[in-house]
Design a protein around this motif. Structure first.
Motif, PDB file in Angstrom:
ATOM      1  N   ARG A 509       1.070  -1.126   0.341  1.00  0.00           N
ATOM      2  CA  ARG A 509      -0.229   0.099  -0.104  1.00  0.00           C
ATOM      3  C   ARG A 509       1.033   0.895   0.233  1.00  0.00           C
ATOM      4  NH1 ARG A 509      -4.584  -0.084   4.968  1.00  0.00           N
ATOM      5  NH2 ARG A 509      -4.367   1.607   4.390  1.00  0.00           N
ATOM      6  N   PHE A 510       0.676   1.534  -1.323  1.00  0.00           N
ATOM      7  CA  PHE A 510       1.543   3.165  -1.272  1.00  0.00           C
ATOM      8  C   PHE A 510       1.021   4.210  -0.698  1.00  0.00           C
ATOM      9  CE2 PHE A 510       2.732  -0.364  -4.555  1.00  0.00           C
ATOM     10  CZ  PHE A 510       3.421  -0.876  -4.003  1.00  0.00           C
ATOM     11  N   ALA A 511      -0.353   4.828  -1.264  1.00  0.00           N
ATOM     12  CA  ALA A 511      -0.373   5.775  -0.854  1.00  0.00           C
ATOM     13  C   ALA A 511       0.049   6.374   0.353  1.00  0.00           C
ATOM     14  CB  ALA A 511      -1.622   6.338  -1.039  1.00  0.00           C
ATOM     15  N   GLU A 512      -0.209   5.998   1.772  1.00  0.00           N
ATOM     16  CA  GLU A 512      -0.040   6.671   2.398  1.00  0.00           C
ATOM     17  C   GLU A 512       0.815   6.992   2.907  1.00  0.00           C
ATOM     18  OE1 GLU A 512      -3.693   4.057   3.279  1.00  0.00           O
ATOM     19  OE2 GLU A 512      -1.748   3.911   2.412  1.00  0.00           O
ATOM     20  N   ALA A 513       1.999   6.015   2.725  1.00  0.00           N
ATOM     21  CA  ALA A 513       3.599   6.519   2.302  1.00  0.00           C
ATOM     22  C   ALA A 513       4.067   7.642   1.666  1.00  0.00           C
ATOM     23  CB  ALA A 513       4.629   5.591   1.766  1.00  0.00           C
ATOM     24  N   SER A 514       3.589   7.407   0.531  1.00  0.00           N
ATOM     25  CA  SER A 514       3.591   8.631  -1.030  1.00  0.00           C
ATOM     26  C   SER A 514       3.032   9.844  -0.384  1.00  0.00           C
ATOM     27  CB  SER A 514       3.141   8.320  -2.147  1.00  0.00           C
ATOM     28  OG  SER A 514       2.977   9.630  -2.462  1.00  0.00           O
ATOM     29  N   GLU A 515       2.377  10.237   0.803  1.00  0.00           N
ATOM     30  CA  GLU A 515       1.507  11.818   0.890  1.00  0.00           C
ATOM     31  C   GLU A 515       2.882  11.774   2.492  1.00  0.00           C
ATOM     32  OE1 GLU A 515      -2.366  13.161   3.766  1.00  0.00           O
ATOM     33  OE2 GLU A 515      -1.830  10.406   3.026  1.00  0.00           O
ATOM     34  N   ALA A 516       3.207  11.413   3.664  1.00  0.00           N
ATOM     35  CA  ALA A 516       3.680  11.125   4.227  1.00  0.00           C
ATOM     36  C   ALA A 516       5.403  11.809   3.335  1.00  0.00           C
ATOM     37  CB  ALA A 516       3.726  10.293   5.218  1.00  0.00           C
ATOM     38  N   LEU A 517       6.120  10.800   3.179  1.00  0.00           N
ATOM     39  CA  LEU A 517       7.376  11.513   2.199  1.00  0.00           C
ATOM     40  C   LEU A 517       7.001  12.563   1.513  1.00  0.00           C
ATOM     41  CD1 LEU A 517       8.253   8.052   1.161  1.00  0.00           C
ATOM     42  CD2 LEU A 517       9.897   9.438   2.227  1.00  0.00           C
ATOM     43  N   THR A 518       5.894  12.989   1.033  1.00  0.00           N
ATOM     44  CA  THR A 518       6.405  14.074   0.167  1.00  0.00           C
ATOM     45  C   THR A 518       6.111  15.347   1.020  1.00  0.00           C
ATOM     46  OG1 THR A 518       4.879  13.143  -1.773  1.00  0.00           O
ATOM     47  CG2 THR A 518       4.756  15.388  -1.845  1.00  0.00           C
ATOM     48  N   ALA A 519       5.167  15.137   1.678  1.00  0.00           N
ATOM     49  CA  ALA A 519       5.266  16.258   3.294  1.00  0.00           C
ATOM     50  C   ALA A 519       6.131  16.524   3.598  1.00  0.00           C
ATOM     51  CB  ALA A 519       4.024  15.975   4.135  1.00  0.00           C
ATOM     52  N   VAL A 520       7.245  15.803   3.758  1.00  0.00           N
ATOM     53  CA  VAL A 520       8.910  15.976   4.765  1.00  0.00           C
ATOM     54  C   VAL A 520       9.849  16.917   3.258  1.00  0.00           C
ATOM     55  CG1 VAL A 520      10.570  14.458   5.715  1.00  0.00           C
ATOM     56  CG2 VAL A 520       8.119  14.138   6.075  1.00  0.00           C
ATOM     57  N   ALA A 521       9.620  15.335   1.700  1.00  0.00           N
ATOM     58  CA  ALA A 521      10.532  16.319   0.879  1.00  0.00           C
ATOM     59  C   ALA A 521      10.419  17.646   0.612  1.00  0.00           C
ATOM     60  CB  ALA A 521       9.965  15.386  -0.232  1.00  0.00           C
ATOM     61  N   THR A 522       8.897  18.206   0.922  1.00  0.00           N
ATOM     62  CA  THR A 522       8.835  19.680   0.186  1.00  0.00           C
ATOM     63  C   THR A 522       8.530  20.325   1.278  1.00  0.00           C
ATOM     64  OG1 THR A 522       6.657  18.866   0.597  1.00  0.00           O
ATOM     65  CG2 THR A 522       7.045  18.513  -1.793  1.00  0.00           C
ATOM     66  N   SER A 523       9.629  20.156   2.376  1.00  0.00           N
ATOM     67  CA  SER A 523       8.811  21.362   3.637  1.00  0.00           C
ATOM     68  C   SER A 523      10.193  21.689   3.005  1.00  0.00           C
ATOM     69  CB  SER A 523       8.748  20.637   4.874  1.00  0.00           C
ATOM     70  OG  SER A 523      10.553  19.733   4.870  1.00  0.00           O
ATOM     71  N   SER A 524      11.282  22.787   4.429  1.00  0.00           N
ATOM     72  CA  SER A 524      12.353  23.510   4.174  1.00  0.00           C
ATOM     73  C   SER A 524      13.059  23.525   5.141  1.00  0.00           C
ATOM     74  CB  SER A 524      11.894  24.979   4.123  1.00  0.00           C
ATOM     75  OG  SER A 524      11.055  25.003   5.671  1.00  0.00           O
ATOM     76  N   ILE A 525      13.394  22.023   5.706  1.00  0.00           N
ATOM     77  CA  ILE A 525      13.471  21.263   6.770  1.00  0.00           C
ATOM     78  C   ILE A 525      15.341  21.430   6.753  1.00  0.00           C
ATOM     79  CG2 ILE A 525      13.958  19.579   8.878  1.00  0.00           C
ATOM     80  CD1 ILE A 525      10.968  18.918   8.332  1.00  0.00           C
ATOM     81  N   GLU A 526      16.671  21.911   7.572  1.00  0.00           N
ATOM     82  CA  GLU A 526      17.347  21.374   7.090  1.00  0.00           C
ATOM     83  C   GLU A 526      17.899  20.274   6.846  1.00  0.00           C
ATOM     84  OE1 GLU A 526      19.687  24.839   8.438  1.00  0.00           O
ATOM     85  OE2 GLU A 526      19.079  26.075   7.054  1.00  0.00           O
ATOM     86  N   MET A 527      18.829  19.153   6.743  1.00  0.00           N
ATOM     87  CA  MET A 527      18.909  17.634   6.660  1.00  0.00           C
ATOM     88  C   MET A 527      19.912  17.424   6.455  1.00  0.00           C
ATOM     89  SD  MET A 527      15.816  15.919   4.649  1.00  0.00           S
ATOM     90  CE  MET A 527      14.923  17.318   4.854  1.00  0.00           C
ATOM     91  N   ASP A 528      20.891  16.576   7.362  1.00  0.00           N
ATOM     92  CA  ASP A 528      21.535  15.611   6.409  1.00  0.00           C
ATOM     93  C   ASP A 528      21.499  14.994   4.234  1.00  0.00           C
ATOM     94  OD1 ASP A 528      23.286  12.959   5.265  1.00  0.00           O
ATOM     95  OD2 ASP A 528      23.701  12.910   7.361  1.00  0.00           O
ATOM     96  N   VAL A 529      22.654  14.901   4.196  1.00  0.00           N
ATOM     97  CA  VAL A 529      22.452  15.134   2.660  1.00  0.00           C
ATOM     98  C   VAL A 529      21.824  13.483   2.398  1.00  0.00           C
ATOM     99  CG1 VAL A 529      24.708  14.472   2.141  1.00  0.00           C
ATOM    100  CG2 VAL A 529      23.495  15.345   0.331  1.00  0.00           C
ATOM    101  N   ARG A 530      22.040  12.644   3.488  1.00  0.00           N
ATOM    102  CA  ARG A 530      21.294  11.041   3.351  1.00  0.00           C
ATOM    103  C   ARG A 530      20.276  11.021   3.544  1.00  0.00           C
ATOM    104  NH1 ARG A 530      24.286   8.437   7.613  1.00  0.00           N
ATOM    105  NH2 ARG A 530      24.377  10.247   7.990  1.00  0.00           N
ATOM    106  N   TYR A 531      20.334  11.396   4.343  1.00  0.00           N
ATOM    107  CA  TYR A 531      18.200  11.717   4.946  1.00  0.00           C
ATOM    108  C   TYR A 531      18.090  12.292   3.754  1.00  0.00           C
ATOM    109  CZ  TYR A 531      20.052  10.915   9.929  1.00  0.00           C
ATOM    110  OH  TYR A 531      20.361  11.010  10.364  1.00  0.00           O
ATOM    111  N   GLU A 532      17.876  13.720   3.107  1.00  0.00           N
ATOM    112  CA  GLU A 532      17.450  14.393   1.825  1.00  0.00           C
ATOM    113  C   GLU A 532      17.483  13.417   0.751  1.00  0.00           C
ATOM    114  OE1 GLU A 532      17.178  18.742  -0.354  1.00  0.00           O
ATOM    115  OE2 GLU A 532      19.380  18.412   1.018  1.00  0.00           O
TER     116      GLU A 532
END
Length: 782
Positions: A509-532
């Motif tokens: 089931r991919f929709a929930e994970a996609s929604e969560a990842l998109t929310a974080v990936a489109t944010s302005s949170i500063e993070m380790d490049v491996r995480y990004e």
């Protein structure tokens, strides 16, 4: 209690009948109708009530109300028989099943029990326990010629009536002086049981605090029925028939609101009426209070809905005062109850439609056993509900009360700490599952301190998976909220999002994970490049899994840039292979071929055999695009043999799906159908239901490719049924779209149109460009 005049006039006006018309359909005279509505005759004969009930098409509950109003007032008669039940309310509605059940107990008690009958009606404050008990008692009053006694035990006030005082009141009602030893409860109880011997009487013990308060008040001989209402379930009281009241259904709530404000207002603006009852949580007391604040105009109903939406707590202060009595009584009790009352405000801070037992323990910073004890105590007193084992939820109005307390009692740092505990609970479960089922650790999540620390004691990964499956929506909600929080919450949002793809791959089931990842990936949170890099890679991967290859390509290109900079073999190889897949799907085979060449070295350097299999799938797919069908078949044959030895069952299914797509795209429908049949069998064996929609979609395509329209229709129908169970995956529209085409080929035009219309509705909800294609099909009639 409502009188016949008021009820008859209300029911007649609602039915749209004049007095003359009602007289005609009921067989009564116009003069009789006028006499009744004018209040000059208060107690008509039973046959008159029956005629009016039938003529006005009243519900069972409304007919009982009219019958009850027509009875002569119940007061102490000349022989001193007590008639103490409070007046019934005129707007009683709903509760038909519960009322019938209670009346069955009261009217035929010997069928239920050979001795006394005790029925305990329990539920949260404002749910309508007293209303139901009084309504039933009045309707069954004739069964108890020796009296109907009523005592308010004040259990919800924090100052419950002592059994000694309750017994004194009951004895006086029966015409018995309490006597000398009035402080001895046991002596009083014996006198009470003696006074009731041989009598047929009904006793309503309203708002009981608990079993110890009620036990001395129970009679000892047959012929007496007792109805107890309580905010807590009196489960240890022996021989009790339990009746648990929940909130009204929305239809029942609308009928109650109509009875309060007038049915015409509800009919005139059902949208506003529905909002009102929803803001009231379908709680009877809240609906009556809200309805009492409504101006009797359509604008008044809309204004009420707006006021409830803006500040429900202020608009329904009396409801919250009623609910707070349960908490006050709890806090004034023993050590366990005091602890439960203290935990209550913190627990109401949980969002979502439920919260799990484990998260509650973490937030309360206590053991699982202690948390369960506290939670179940709150369930006992009807401040908390338990919709499933070890899952809990608050009624909206109860949650409002608790949150107002929490924000008044706790500082912002304390509230932040509670949010962090909840996030760490979910993080621990998510990464403990990954730790137990995967050796990959590209983010050093298993290092010290491990991201799974909050669940380190667990080792049963199937049970963890079941827990996570039930918590998918809560995971997404938490991640989206944490993105907007402080630095600590944002870091946890990143770590949680990075754990979602492994879970999605196991559940397929991919929709929930996609929604969560998109929310974080489109944010302005500063993070380790491996995480990004991981966020961009998995966002692209999941968007492609959901059928949005063009979006997937953009994310994967970004991830590839970062992977080349990091130069870690696994991340680079995985990103290249995924981007290759997406490019092939959109017809960019030349670039995809270059990426496969680049992927060879990092695949070998990674030392991961399963990556080599993934690379072989890419090679086979490109062979199909180039028309080298024999090579494609040879490569895929070898891959299909290796898959079960390299991957988990769920990932095997995903790769079989990819191979079937490639066979279909190269015109080899028979080979595709065989692979899809294998994948479907594995999916059904593993109970990974959601992926079946994708498999059946491609199976339908394979049948359509050889013009086997009957089997294509069946595959698309089956797939649409599966997809409807998982709306977040957005697969149903595509299946219905294809179904319409297959039906049209069979000459079933009307059925095809129906399928396309359903597909169009779903496409338009998410602004899918395919809606234009379906509009063309519908407009062109083919």
């Amino acid at each position: 209690m409502a009188d016949v005049a008021g009820l008859l006039r209300r029911f007649r006006v609602r039915s749209g009948l004049s007095q003359e018309a009602l007289a005609e359909v009921s067989g009564l005279s116009v003069a009789a109708i006028r006499t009744l509505e004018g209040g000059r005759r208060r107690s008509p004969r039973p046959e008159t009530i029956t005629a009016l009930t039938n003529a006005l098409h009243l519900s069972d509950t409304e007919g009982r109300l009219l019958e009850l109003a027509a009875r002569r007032p119940l007061v102490a008669d000349q022989n001193g028989v007590p008639r103490e039940l409070p007046a019934a309310i005129a707007d009683f509605t709903g509760r038909d099943r519960q009322l019938d059940e209670l009346l069955r107990l009261l009217r035929d008690p010997y069928v239920v029990a050979p001795s006394i009958v005790v029925s305990a009606v329990s539920g949260m404050g404002g749910i309508g326990k007293t209303t139901l008990a009084v309504q039933a008692g009045r309707l069954a009053a004739d069964e108890f010629p020796d009296g109907q006694l009523y005592v308010n035990l004040r259990g919800g006030t924090g100052q419950p009536l002592h059994p000694r005082d309750a017994l004194g009141q009951l004895l006086r009602s029966l015409g018995v002086r309490p006597g000398g030893d009035t402080d001895d409860v046991q002596v009083l109880a014996r006198r009470f049981r003696t006074a009731l011997a041989g009598r047929r009487a009904l006793i309503v013990l309203d708002d009981a605090a608990g079993v110890s308060q009620v036990e001395p008040l129970l009679p000892g001989a047959a012929g007496v029925a007792v109805v107890i209402t309580s905010r807590q379930r009196l489960s240890v009281l022996p021989g009790v028939q339990h009746l648990d009241l929940g909130v009204l259904t929305e239809d029942e709530a609308l009928r109650l609101l109509g009875a309060v404000v007038g049915p015409g207002l509800i009919t005139g603006d059902r949208v506003a009426a529905r909002k009102v009852v929803q803001h009231c949580g379908c709680l009877p007391l809240a609906i009556r209070i809200a309805g009492g604040q409504c101006r009797r105009t359509p604008a008044g109903l809309r204004d009420l809905a707006h006021r409830l939406a803006d500040d429900r707590l202020a608009a329904l202060t009396d409801v919250h005062r009623s609910l707070s009595l349960s908490l006050t009584a709890l806090a004034a009790s023993n050590g366990l109850d005091i602890a439960a009352a203290k935990a209550f405000p913190m627990l109401t801070l949980f969002e979502g439609d439920h919260f799990p037992h484990r998260a509650a323990a973490k937030v309360l910073n206590t053991s699982l056993a202690t948390a369960e004890t506290l939670l179940e105590r709150l369930v006992d007193v009807n401040l908390l509900q338990t919709p499933a084992p070890r899952q809990y939820k608050f009624h909206d109005l109860v949650r409002d009360l608790g949150r107002s307390m929490a924000h008044a009692e706790l500082t912002e740092p304390e509230l932040s700490d509670l949010r962090l505990r909840e996030l760490r609970c979910y993080l621990g479960m998510l990464w403990r599952y990954a730790e137990l089922t995967s050796k990959l650790d590209p983010y050093q999540a298993f290092a010290t301190p491990s991201w799974s620390a909050d669940a380190a004691e667990l080792s049963d990964h199937p049970r963890i998976l079941t827990w996570l499956d039930a918590e998918l929506q809560n995971l997404v909600r938490l991640i989206r909220a944490a993105v907007k929080g402080g630095d600590d919450e944002q870091l946890l949002a990143v770590q949680l999002a990075l754990g979602m793809p492994h879970l999605a791959g196991r559940l397929l089931r991919f929709a929930e994970a996609s929604e969560a990842l998109t929310a974080v990936a489109t944010s302005s949170i500063e993070m380790d490049v491996r995480y990004e890099q991981g966020l961009h890679y998995w966002t692209g991967h999941l968007r492609a899994d959901l059928g949005f290859e063009a979006e997937g390509i953009e994310w994967l290109r970004s991830a590839l840039t970062m992977a080349r900079r990091i130069n870690e073999p696994y991340q680079l190889a995985a990103t290249l292979l995924d981007l290759n897949y997406c490019l092939v799907r959109v017809g960019q085979a030349a670039e995809a071929t270059l990426l496969i060449e680049e992927a060879r070295e990092p695949v070998i350097e990674s030392g991961l055999e399963w990556l080599e299999v993934a690379a072989d799938i890419a090679v086979g797919t490109l062979a199909g695009v180039a028309g080298e069908l024999e090579l494609q078949r040879q490569v895929f044959k070898r891959v299909v043999e290796l898959l079960p030895t390299r991957y988990s069952p769920s990932v095997v299914i995903i790769h079989l799906y990819t191979i079937a797509q490639s066979f279909l795209d190269s015109g080899q429908s028979a080979e595709a159908a065989a692979v899809l049949a294998d994948a479907l069998a594995r999916s059904r064996e593993g109970k990974t239901v959601a992926i079946e929609a994708d498999l059946l979609y491609e199976l339908g395509r394979s049948f359509a490719a050889v013009t086997d329209w009957e089997r294509a229709v069946q595959a698309f129908v089956d797939g649409a049924e599966v997809a409807a169970q998982f709306p977040a995956e957005q697969k149903e529209a595509g299946l219905l779209h294809q179904l319409g085409g297959a039906l049209e080929r069979l000459g079933k035009h009307l059925e095809a149109v129906e399928a396309w219309e359903r597909a169009l509705l779903l496409y338009e909800r998410v602004a899918d460009p395919k809606a234009a294609e379906v509009r063309g099909l519908l407009g062109g009639g083919s």
